[in-house]
Design a protein around this motif. Structure first.
Motif, PDB file in Angstrom:
ATOM      1  N   VAL A 135      -3.382  12.990  28.323  1.00  0.00           N
ATOM      2  CA  VAL A 135      -3.039  11.586  28.546  1.00  0.00           C
ATOM      3  C   VAL A 135      -3.287  10.826  27.250  1.00  0.00           C
ATOM      4  O   VAL A 135      -4.318  10.999  26.599  1.00  0.00           O
ATOM      5  N   ALA A 136      -2.330   9.994  26.857  1.00  0.00           N
ATOM      6  CA  ALA A 136      -2.444   9.251  25.601  1.00  0.00           C
ATOM      7  C   ALA A 136      -3.630   8.306  25.647  1.00  0.00           C
ATOM      8  O   ALA A 136      -3.928   7.723  26.705  1.00  0.00           O
ATOM      9  N   PRO A 137      -4.320   8.125  24.531  1.00  0.00           N
ATOM     10  CA  PRO A 137      -5.511   7.263  24.543  1.00  0.00           C
ATOM     11  C   PRO A 137      -5.210   5.818  24.882  1.00  0.00           C
ATOM     12  O   PRO A 137      -6.083   5.104  25.365  1.00  0.00           O
ATOM     13  N   PHE A 138      -3.969   5.354  24.651  1.00  0.00           N
ATOM     14  CA  PHE A 138      -3.651   3.964  24.980  1.00  0.00           C
ATOM     15  C   PHE A 138      -3.370   3.756  26.453  1.00  0.00           C
ATOM     16  O   PHE A 138      -3.326   2.626  26.939  1.00  0.00           O
ATOM     17  N   SER A 139      -3.174   4.823  27.214  1.00  0.00           N
ATOM     18  CA  SER A 139      -2.769   4.713  28.611  1.00  0.00           C
ATOM     19  C   SER A 139      -3.915   4.189  29.469  1.00  0.00           C
ATOM     20  O   SER A 139      -5.053   4.665  29.375  1.00  0.00           O
TER      21      SER A 139
ATOM     22  N   ALA B 180       0.834  -1.195   0.000  1.00  0.00           N
ATOM     23  CA  ALA B 180       0.000   0.000   0.000  1.00  0.00           C
ATOM     24  C   ALA B 180       0.875   1.252   0.000  1.00  0.00           C
ATOM     25  O   ALA B 180       1.901   1.320   0.679  1.00  0.00           O
ATOM     26  N   THR B 181       0.471   2.254  -0.764  1.00  0.00           N
ATOM     27  CA  THR B 181       1.201   3.522  -0.809  1.00  0.00           C
ATOM     28  C   THR B 181       0.838   4.402   0.376  1.00  0.00           C
ATOM     29  O   THR B 181       1.625   5.245   0.805  1.00  0.00           O
ATOM     30  N   ALA B 182      -0.370   4.222   0.912  1.00  0.00           N
ATOM     31  CA  ALA B 182      -0.823   4.945   2.103  1.00  0.00           C
ATOM     32  C   ALA B 182      -1.829   4.062   2.820  1.00  0.00           C
ATOM     33  O   ALA B 182      -2.412   3.142   2.232  1.00  0.00           O
ATOM     34  N   VAL B 183      -2.033   4.344   4.107  1.00  0.00           N
ATOM     35  CA  VAL B 183      -2.976   3.564   4.908  1.00  0.00           C
ATOM     36  C   VAL B 183      -3.913   4.532   5.614  1.00  0.00           C
ATOM     37  O   VAL B 183      -3.464   5.480   6.268  1.00  0.00           O
ATOM     38  N   LEU B 184      -5.210   4.308   5.469  1.00  0.00           N
ATOM     39  CA  LEU B 184      -6.233   5.085   6.170  1.00  0.00           C
ATOM     40  C   LEU B 184      -6.926   4.154   7.151  1.00  0.00           C
ATOM     41  O   LEU B 184      -7.559   3.175   6.747  1.00  0.00           O
ATOM     42  N   LEU B 185      -6.793   4.448   8.431  1.00  0.00           N
ATOM     43  CA  LEU B 185      -7.441   3.658   9.472  1.00  0.00           C
ATOM     44  C   LEU B 185      -8.649   4.415   9.995  1.00  0.00           C
ATOM     45  O   LEU B 185      -8.717   5.641   9.906  1.00  0.00           O
ATOM     46  N   TYR B 186      -9.611   3.695  10.528  1.00  0.00           N
ATOM     47  CA  TYR B 186     -10.736   4.342  11.191  1.00  0.00           C
ATOM     48  C   TYR B 186     -11.066   3.560  12.453  1.00  0.00           C
ATOM     49  O   TYR B 186     -10.826   2.363  12.558  1.00  0.00           O
ATOM     50  N   GLY B 187     -11.595   4.271  13.461  1.00  0.00           N
ATOM     51  CA  GLY B 187     -11.897   3.671  14.749  1.00  0.00           C
ATOM     52  C   GLY B 187     -11.583   4.642  15.872  1.00  0.00           C
ATOM     53  O   GLY B 187     -11.770   5.855  15.737  1.00  0.00           O
ATOM     54  N   ASP B 188     -11.073   4.123  16.982  1.00  0.00           N
ATOM     55  CA  ASP B 188     -10.785   4.942  18.156  1.00  0.00           C
ATOM     56  C   ASP B 188      -9.508   5.758  17.962  1.00  0.00           C
ATOM     57  O   ASP B 188      -8.681   5.439  17.107  1.00  0.00           O
ATOM     58  N   PRO B 189      -9.321   6.812  18.764  1.00  0.00           N
ATOM     59  CA  PRO B 189      -8.132   7.659  18.617  1.00  0.00           C
ATOM     60  C   PRO B 189      -6.838   6.877  18.812  1.00  0.00           C
ATOM     61  O   PRO B 189      -6.752   5.967  19.629  1.00  0.00           O
ATOM     62  N   VAL B 190      -5.837   7.245  18.041  1.00  0.00           N
ATOM     63  CA  VAL B 190      -4.493   6.678  18.135  1.00  0.00           C
ATOM     64  C   VAL B 190      -3.523   7.854  18.157  1.00  0.00           C
ATOM     65  O   VAL B 190      -3.684   8.797  17.373  1.00  0.00           O
ATOM     66  N   PRO B 191      -2.502   7.840  19.023  1.00  0.00           N
ATOM     67  CA  PRO B 191      -1.581   8.985  19.075  1.00  0.00           C
ATOM     68  C   PRO B 191      -0.829   9.173  17.763  1.00  0.00           C
ATOM     69  O   PRO B 191      -0.402   8.211  17.125  1.00  0.00           O
ATOM     70  N   ALA B 192      -0.673  10.410  17.369  1.00  0.00           N
ATOM     71  CA  ALA B 192       0.130  10.713  16.192  1.00  0.00           C
ATOM     72  C   ALA B 192       1.551  10.226  16.413  1.00  0.00           C
ATOM     73  O   ALA B 192       2.099  10.320  17.509  1.00  0.00           O
TER      74      ALA B 192
END
Length: 770
Positions: free
Chosen positions: A465-469, A405-417
């Motif tokens: 606070v990061a969403p994964f924390s 893939a040349t780019a990836v678009l994800l969708y769902g819950d927030p993920v840290p940049a």
């Protein structure tokens, strides 16, 4: 001597744990499934070295060695009793410093016998623990620092995977250490036995953060995690909780001579046990034991993201300074992302990228959804792959990039940049925009994605606070995490990492700096300074504990407390807790103490603080009682606040508190037997299947104790057949042999098994011994 027959067998600890809340926001890789059924930690009532010190105060080296030998002798007495019954128990690890006990693979007879020995305080299952961060491969932010301190003369024990001892960056910072997993004399990083091109790297990454924060501290690596057998064959990197306790034994007594005067001042645990914040677990007891012996223990809060409104997703071990991860970056990699259907634009914005790379040029791409490969041919090569993030966003993006893939678009819950390490642009798109794009394509319209050239943009999540924390509370109602610190894209050896272990490494490094600056502080006071002078912000205490860690404020704190946070539990009328405040400055302090509320239905809560004012000479301490009460039934479930100890011309010490206004309903327990009439048999027992605990509304509801009780059909109590502690929701299987609690064969007749749990729930099944 003949073996005592066993009344109940732990046939297996089912691998069928109920689906825990998916850590969809976690940066961590997918955790491997491991089989630890039958591995247990036995905790004895005989006091450990740490408990002796806590009760009697400082001791000489000779006294400490004598107390260590007494704890060891108590273990030998228990093992001898078991051996006299014809049962051989070979301990994997023996503990005498931070707790008194041992771990072993116990057969059913040993479990049944040990449960009835008065010297045994409890038998606990061994759990798996995993590295609590992943490499992002980006140029990260520099770790924390503290001017005029380097950590000289301070040892930090690092309990993690092995460390690359040949690293030029770490040369002079890291000692050889000890390998608990393989029993070696040094803690070097080990390659995957099945693939020598892969080596464990997490310990090296955390050692790099420690070396950056405290460049003259000595890092003592203790390899408690590494390549071990996983379900399905092959090896995976993880730790066992009994290995973690052994690591703390080594941290407080590195030369293993029985006295802890050479204990490391700080111990950083780099692994986490998901959803295992049990306050009475052996790991939690060991962490407190380390504090009693002079070692501050710092742990990741966990990378499980948000969970339920009461008991959260905090990882084990409890009892240490649990650190949440916050995002401290001021800028992040970004690019303009445009989604087009025909001539209509359904999405157009400059947004942060998840991969932290700056795209060198723009792209206009067709899209691909579904499987990345079909019949061995890539379906996403040269396209923009659109996919739900799933339980592991990094793995999803990596798989798409690997498919071309040349780019990836994800969708769902927030993920840290910047938390994903791939070489193609990765963006998180709102669900509504993705639905519009896919609906247009299904209707036959031309759709496309444009991704512009990369740029740096302000980080809109800076300070959050990061969403994964992981979030609190712990399972006993205590407040966790304790504090938050930078844990997103933290620079280390040759890379950057994100995760709560990176945040914990920042705090552990600063702890070493403060220990150098203030060598007279004991472990409790140092622990209090790390937490009590954090900056409270917009995050709740269940997200960030006391707030954002402040190295400078912690270093000059004048007041310390014996507790970092307070849990009032479930409030039924009133509850009282005590705090001991100590003056750790060189001047006389006048202290005003008050309780404040910050979250929940707080108006009906009444607080009483006694005394409200006190004066402390240097080194003096005084206990303050805090009572909370309510007469009004409140609709909310959780209330939060802080006990504030204010000193004129100085920083305020804050001790966050939490209370539950309603107890979560006890999760139901279900039990069934595969046969209800059987003859006694030690080799072909009836199988009792128990479903205990629950996961409801993203909230894990564990079972603190499960007991299998035997009664006659007339209701006469005969005794306990089996008992287990600290169980996560799941299915547990026992073998019923037709013997009673003493091991004697039961007379023919009707009986009842009553399965009782805490929180209180019961299930009953009947059977006949023929």
């Amino acid at each position: 001597m003949r073996a005592r027959p066993h009344s109940v067998a732990f046939v297996s600890l089912a691998a069928l744990l109920l689906a825990l809340p998916a850590a969809a926001r976690s940066p961590a890789t997918t955790r491997p499934a491991v089989a630890l059924a039958g591995h247990d930690i036995v905790v004895l009532r005989t006091p450990s070295l740490a408990q002796r010190i806590a009760s009697n105060g400082p001791a000489t080296e000779e006294q400490e060695r004598a107390w260590t030998l007494q704890a060891s002798a108590a273990q030998q007495q228990v093992l001898t009793k078991v051996a006299q019954a014809g049962i051989e128990v070979e301990p994997d690890y023996s503990y005498t410093r931070v707790l008194d006990g041992f771990s072993a693979r116990l057969d059913p007879r040993a479990v049944a016998l040990l449960q009835h020995e008065p010297e045994v305080a409890g038998i606990f299952p061994v759990r798996a623990a995993y590295p609590a961060s992943m490499s992002t491969g980006a140029n990260g932010n520099r770790p924390l620092s503290l001017p005029a301190a380097t950590g000289r003369g301070v040892t930090i024990a690092l309990l993690d995977t092995g460390v690359d001892l040949t690293s030029t960056y770490l040369r002079g910072h890291v000692q050889p250490g000890t390998d608990v997993v393989n029993g070696n004399d040094d803690a070097h990083a080990v390659a995957d036995p099945q693939n020598h091109t892969r080596s464990e790297g997490h310990g090296t990454e955390l050692a790099g953060i420690l070396a950056a924060v405290a460049p003259e501290a000595k890092v003592l690596p203790i390899r408690v995690a590494g390549w071990q057998s996983a379900i399905g064959g092959g090896d995976a990197v993880y730790a066992r909780s009994d290995q973690l306790v052994e690591g703390l034994e080594l941290a407080v007594d590195p030369n293993q001579d029985g006295d802890a005067h050479d204990a490391a001042r700080v111990a950083l645990i780099g692994v986490e046990e998901p959803y295992a914040s049990f306050a009475d677990a052996p790991e939690a007891q060991a962490a407190q034991g380390a504090v009693d012996l002079g070692t501050v223990v710092v742990t990741p809060a966990g990378d499980e993201g948000a969970a339920g409104p009461a008991y959260g997703s905090i990882a084990g071990p409890a009892g240490a300074v649990a650190v949440a991860a916050m995002d401290a970056r001021s800028e992040v990699a970004a690019a303009r992302v445009v989604l087009r259907t025909g001539l209509d634009v359904v999405y157009d914005r400059v947004q942060p990228l998840l991969d932290a790379q700056l795209p060198a040029r723009s792209h206009v791409l067709t899209i691909a959804t579904g499987k990345f490969f079909a019949h061995g041919i890539s379906r996403v090569a040269g396209r923009a792959a659109i996919a739900p993030e799933g339980a592991n966003p990094a793995a999803t993006a990596e798989a798409a990039a690997a498919a071309g893939a040349t780019a990836v678009l994800l969708y769902g819950d927030p993920v840290p940049a910047g938390s994903i390490d791939v070489d193609v642009p990765v963006a998180l798109i709102p669900d509504a925009a993705v639905r519009a794009l896919l609906s247009a394509r299904a209707a036959g319209h031309d759709v496309a994605v444009a991704i512009g050239k990369g740029r740096l943009a302000p980080n809109t999540t800076e300070g959050f606070v990061a969403p994964f924390s992981s979030r609190g509370l712990a399972f006993d109602g205590s407040l966790k995490p304790d504090v938050s610190a930078p844990g997103v894209n933290v620079a280390t050896v040759g890379t950057a990492i994100s995760g709560t272990s990176a945040a914990a490494a920042n705090v552990a490094g600063v702890a070493a700096l403060i220990a150098q600056m203030r060598p007279d502080l004991d472990a409790r006071a140092l622990r209090s300074l790390l937490v009590g002078y954090a900056q409270a912000g917009g995050a709740t205490a269940t997200q960030a504990g006391a707030g954002t860690f402040r190295a400078g404020a912690a270093a000059v704190g004048e007041l310390a407390a014996d507790a970092t946070t307070i849990g009032f539990g479930v409030l039924t009328g009133s509850a009282t807790r005590t705090i001991t405040l100590r003056n750790v400055s060189s001047r006389r302090l006048h202290v005003d103490v008050q309780a404040v509320t910050t979250f929940g239905e707080t108006a009906p809560l009444q607080f009483s603080v006694v005394p409200e004012s006190l004066t402390l000479a240097p080194g003096a301490s005084e206990t303050v009682g805090v009572t909370v009460s309510t007469r009004v039934r409140q609709p909310s479930q959780l209330a939060l606040g802080a006990i504030e100890a204010r000193v004129a011309d100085s920083e305020t010490l804050r001790i966050p508190w939490a209370l539950l206004l309603h107890a979560p309903a006890a999760p139901p327990v279900h039990a069934s037997l595969d046969k209800t009439s059987f003859a006694p048999s030690d080799v072909n027992p009836a199988v009792l299947t128990v479903h205990a605990g629950a996961v409801k509304d993203e909230q894990v509801e564990p079972v603190s104790q499960l007991s299998v009780l035997l009664y006659t059909a007339a209701g006469r109590y005969l005794g306990v057949l089996a008992q287990q502690r600290d169980l996560l929701p799941g299915t547990y299987v026992f073998g019923i042999t037709g013997r009673g609690p003493s091991g004697a064969v039961l007379p023919r007749g009707r009986y009842e098994l009553r399965v009782a749990t805490r929180p209180a729930a019961r299930a009953t099944v009947s059977f006949t011994v023929s």
